[in-house]
Write a protein that holds these residues in place. Structure first.
Motif, PDB file in Angstrom:
ATOM      1  N   UNK A 195     -27.485  -2.716 -24.762  1.00 23.49           N
ATOM      2  CA  UNK A 195     -26.113  -3.192 -24.818  1.00 23.49           C
ATOM      3  C   UNK A 195     -25.204  -1.986 -24.623  1.00 23.49           C
ATOM      4  N   UNK A 196     -23.977  -2.246 -24.375  1.00 21.21           N
ATOM      5  CA  UNK A 196     -23.013  -1.268 -23.854  1.00 21.21           C
ATOM      6  C   UNK A 196     -23.190   0.202 -24.253  1.00 21.21           C
ATOM      7  N   UNK A 197     -23.178   0.549 -25.569  1.00 22.98           N
ATOM      8  CA  UNK A 197     -23.308   1.983 -25.883  1.00 22.98           C
ATOM      9  C   UNK A 197     -24.640   2.541 -25.389  1.00 22.98           C
ATOM     10  N   UNK A 198     -25.686   1.720 -25.438  1.00 31.02           N
ATOM     11  CA  UNK A 198     -27.003   2.150 -24.967  1.00 31.02           C
ATOM     12  C   UNK A 198     -27.016   2.343 -23.463  1.00 31.02           C
ATOM     13  N   UNK A 199     -26.306   1.456 -22.764  1.00 28.94           N
ATOM     14  CA  UNK A 199     -26.232   1.589 -21.300  1.00 28.94           C
ATOM     15  C   UNK A 199     -25.478   2.868 -20.939  1.00 28.94           C
ATOM     16  N   UNK A 237     -16.239  -2.529 -26.776  1.00 27.18           N
ATOM     17  CA  UNK A 237     -16.069  -1.093 -26.957  1.00 27.18           C
ATOM     18  C   UNK A 237     -14.600  -0.784 -27.037  1.00 27.18           C
ATOM     19  N   UNK A 238     -14.172   0.435 -26.855  1.00 23.65           N
ATOM     20  CA  UNK A 238     -15.005   1.628 -26.596  1.00 23.65           C
ATOM     21  C   UNK A 238     -15.677   2.155 -27.880  1.00 23.65           C
ATOM     22  N   UNK A 239     -16.484   3.159 -27.698  1.00 24.00           N
ATOM     23  CA  UNK A 239     -17.174   3.755 -28.836  1.00 24.00           C
ATOM     24  C   UNK A 239     -18.209   2.793 -29.392  1.00 24.00           C
ATOM     25  N   UNK A 240     -18.376   2.815 -30.693  1.00 24.90           N
ATOM     26  CA  UNK A 240     -19.332   1.903 -31.302  1.00 24.90           C
ATOM     27  C   UNK A 240     -18.804   0.475 -31.228  1.00 24.90           C
ATOM     28  N   UNK A 241     -17.458   0.356 -31.172  1.00 22.44           N
ATOM     29  CA  UNK A 241     -16.805  -0.920 -30.878  1.00 22.44           C
ATOM     30  C   UNK A 241     -17.200  -2.024 -31.823  1.00 22.44           C
ATOM     31  N   UNK A 242     -17.795  -3.063 -31.267  1.00 23.74           N
ATOM     32  CA  UNK A 242     -18.163  -4.226 -32.054  1.00 23.74           C
ATOM     33  C   UNK A 242     -19.485  -4.750 -31.515  1.00 23.74           C
TER      34      UNK A 242
END
Lengths: 361, 263, 72
Positions: A82-86, A112-117
């Motif tokens: 998911x986003x942060x991992x990508x 996001x951004x960051x850890x986001x949700x």
């Protein structure tokens, strides 16, 4: 294993499709909201079903580099995140694009951004469609809007990945990853043998035999002229993909005066918004890009002469709207409606925006 | 007869006793004069040659001075992102368990940016071999401090010498790796003298043989010189290595048959 | 019986590092005044006392030395 009709989560459908597509290796790292992919795979014991390898890596960085190694051997490899991992994987994706290696990646996008949700979002459109990592490259991006499509785009993804020797991203979101729907599975495909891989992928690092030159997989060219030539080759490939591989869907567009352009979860919401608006006599249709890259520019441009305006509906601050404006050359007004932070817009608020802000505003 | 044998008669294939292995390409090595990388490459390739493994071997080259190792090793190879070679090798070996797989990594690659990949591949007991070239410096980028740079040692980012209070301690990665249950054979060698080259080659062979027996990760460190980075002649650098590197990074086996060697 | 050796140096690939010199038991090898195409002095057997022990070839980082040996 023959065809089956199953009730599954989007993430599970993706995992089942991987086993049935004859994937050789999955390398992943847990992250919400996609952890069910690896959980399903490990529970299903694919090493017994097909011989598929499933490995929980120490990080997303390691996972994508495991794909880089596995893909170089001509194997069908996969990861999901998911986003942060990508974001963490982008360096590896750039290497794979540079070295022209096939793979399928799943991004179950979160806010996001960051850890986001951990809630659903579509704010990774830029990251996925504009390259994402360093250098001039693209990955093909397929956007499912149902659990069935989560299943179907695995096989389509590999078809495209091997045809063009490029990473393919399936860009889903937290809603489609987590929701349950019925899925029609395909038949079980048998994993390719060593001989088939050598025949299909003569470029792969399968061990140098006397009858061929060494195979080297690298993205490095210290000679700038060689590197430029390599870039030109890649760009030619992207132009071909843009010409041939555009995929989209048109819903109730024939008489439409206004168009929603939306993909994934947003596209599903727009379907209900269309019903609400048409009940009020407002003729609205949906143009749903299935390939976010290559973006369906031409088909969208062809529709401009018949419509008064376009509303881009996205669970982001407005990212795809840039491609829409470029596609339609701003010949009609193009607005954005979106929610951020992991909020899914309601069909009513989308319909209200079109009716009150766009048409009457 | 004996005294009259001519040079031309001696230089004859039947009298050949040493020749660069055909598992090394004919490309001129990109390394600085006297650099141990060339010797390390060659002994690995001699073992691949002697064991007849060319068609079964896949090598992974790192980022660093040996980024172009694939220009010199006459086998199928892949170039990895900085530090990630053990991740690539993990997948390659798991997907091709019958192949011989190795990574070839420098100290910056293996012991700094790639620490996580190295430790986890070792801890999982992946069945490939890591060749770790430790010269205590980042050679390719111009001689910056590496995780293995000795205390007091000068580099372009420790121009007054490495002080552990501000720059941390040199990392004994090989001793650390040896602690992990997934490693089976861990050794530290050098290639600066004919004797050390012969010993190191034996270690390379042992590692590859054990890999074929699926014993777990095999790890061969080669302490080497970096005369350009150390600002010395090759001969001086080798002496400096003996005087300074070997006391901190002592040569010899650290783990044999899965057991730590008692000193 | 003694051993008599000959070495063949790939002159254009020798980088003149001198690592081999100290390991020659008969001190028969040395750098020559001439230079190769890259400007490096290169190693040769200048005294004709080579025994074909292979030490120089084994330790040569660039693998430029081929060794032949006969029993005489």
């Amino acid at each position: 294993m023959g065809k089956e009709l199953k009730l599954m989560k989007g993430n599970e459908a993706f995992a089942e499709a991987a086993i049935r597509a004859g994937v050789d290796g999955y390398f992943g790292y847990p992250i919400t909201p996609q952890s069910e992919v690896m959980e399903y795979l490990t529970a299903e014991k694919p090493h017994e079903r097909t011989g598929m390898i499933v490995l929980q890596a120490e990080s997303e960085v390691a996972s994508i580099n495991m794909l880089y190694g596995g893909a170089a051997c001509g194997k069908k490899v996969m990861t999901s995140s998911s986003s942060p991992g990508i974001s963490l994987m982008q360096e590896g994706i750039s290497y794979m694009a540079g070295a022209e290696l096939p793979c399928v990646l799943l991004n179950v996008v979160r806010g996001g951004p960051g850890l986001g949700t951990i809630q659903p979002s579509q704010a990774d459109y830029f990251q996925s469609t504009k390259g994402g990592g360093h250098g001039d490259y693209h990955t093909i991006v397929l956007a499912p809007s149902s659990v069935q499509e989560m299943y179907d785009y695995v096989e389509l993804g590999y078809e495209l990945a091997f045809k063009y020797r490029t990473p393919v991203m399936v860009q889903s979101d937290g809603a489609i990853g987590q929701m349950m729907e019925k899925v029609q599975t395909g038949d079980q495909k048998i994993r390719l043998t060593e001989e088939e891989i050598i025949r299909n992928c003569p470029w792969a690092t399968t061990g140098k035999t006397p009858n061929r030159e060494r195979n080297i997989i690298t993205s490095l060219n210290l000679d700038s002229l060689v590197q430029e030539k390599h870039n030109i080759k890649l760009q030619k490939k992207y132009r071909e993909i843009e010409a041939v591989e555009v995929r989209f869907e048109k819903i109730q567009c024939d008489d439409a005066e206004f168009l929603f352009v939306a993909y994934g979860t947003s596209a599903r919401i727009c379907l209900k918004s269309i019903q609400i608006l048409r009940a009020k006599g407002i003729k609205v249709g949906l143009f749903r890009p299935i390939t976010l890259y290559p973006f369906p520019k031409e088909p969208l441009y062809k529709m401009v002469k018949n419509v008064k305006g376009i509303l881009s509906v996205e669970m982001s601050a407005g990212q795809m709207i840039e491609d829409i404006k470029l596609a339609v050359e701003c010949k009609v007004p193009v607005y954005h409606f979106g929610r951020m932070g992991g909020i899914i817009p309601s069909p009513t608020e989308v319909a209200d925006f079109l009716e009150h802000q766009f048409i009457k505003g | 007869m004996a005294d009259t044998i001519t040079k031309a008669e001696i230089i004859n294939p039947e009298n050949l006793v040493y020749k660069k292995t055909s598992m090394m390409t004919n490309n001129v090595l990109s390394y600085c004069p006297g650099c141990g990388h060339g010797t390390a490459h060659r002994i690995i390739m001699e073992v691949i040659d002697e064991m007849g493994l060319q068609a079964k071997t896949i090598g992974v080259a790192p980022v660093g001075c040996s980024v172009l190792a694939y220009d010199f090793m006459n086998i199928d190879m892949q170039q990895a992102a900085h530090g990630r070679a053990p991740a690539l090798a993990t997948a390659i070996k798991r997907l091709h368990p019958e192949k011989t797989v190795f990574t070839y990594q420098g100290d910056g690659d293996l012991a700094a940016i790639g620490t996580a990949e190295t430790i986890h591949a070792a801890n999982r007991g992946e069945n490939f071999t890591i060749f770790f070239i430790n010269n205590g410096i980042y050679g390719m980028t111009g001689g910056q401090m590496a995780p293995t740079t000795l205390e007091g040692m000068k580099s372009s980012t420790t121009p007054y010498g490495r002080e552990w209070q501000r720059m941390g301690h040199p990392l004994k990665m090989t001793e650390l790796i040896a602690q992990l249950p997934g490693t089976y054979y861990v050794t530290r060698q050098a290639v600066h003298t004919p004797v050390s080259v012969r010993k190191a080659k034996k270690a390379v062979r042992t590692a590859i043989e054990l890999q074929q027996q699926n014993k777990g990760l095999t790890f061969v460190e080669i302490v080497s010189n970096c005369n350009s980075g150390w600002k010395m002649t090759p001969v001086q650098a080798n002496q400096w290595m003996v005087d300074n590197m070997f006391p901190f990074y002592p040569l010899g086996d650290i783990k044999v048959d899965g057991e730590l060697v008692k000193k | 019986m003694a051993l008599k050796g000959e070495i063949v140096v790939d002159i254009e690939k020798c980088k003149g590092c001198e690592v081999c010199l100290a390991h020659c038991p008969t001190e028969t090898i040395a750098m020559v005044d001439a230079v190769n195409g890259k400007g490096y002095h290169y190693m040769q057997d200048i005294h004709g006392k080579c025994t074909g022990c292979t030490n120089c070839a084994v330790v040569c980082p660039d693998g430029v030395i081929t060794v032949y040996r006969v029993k005489v």
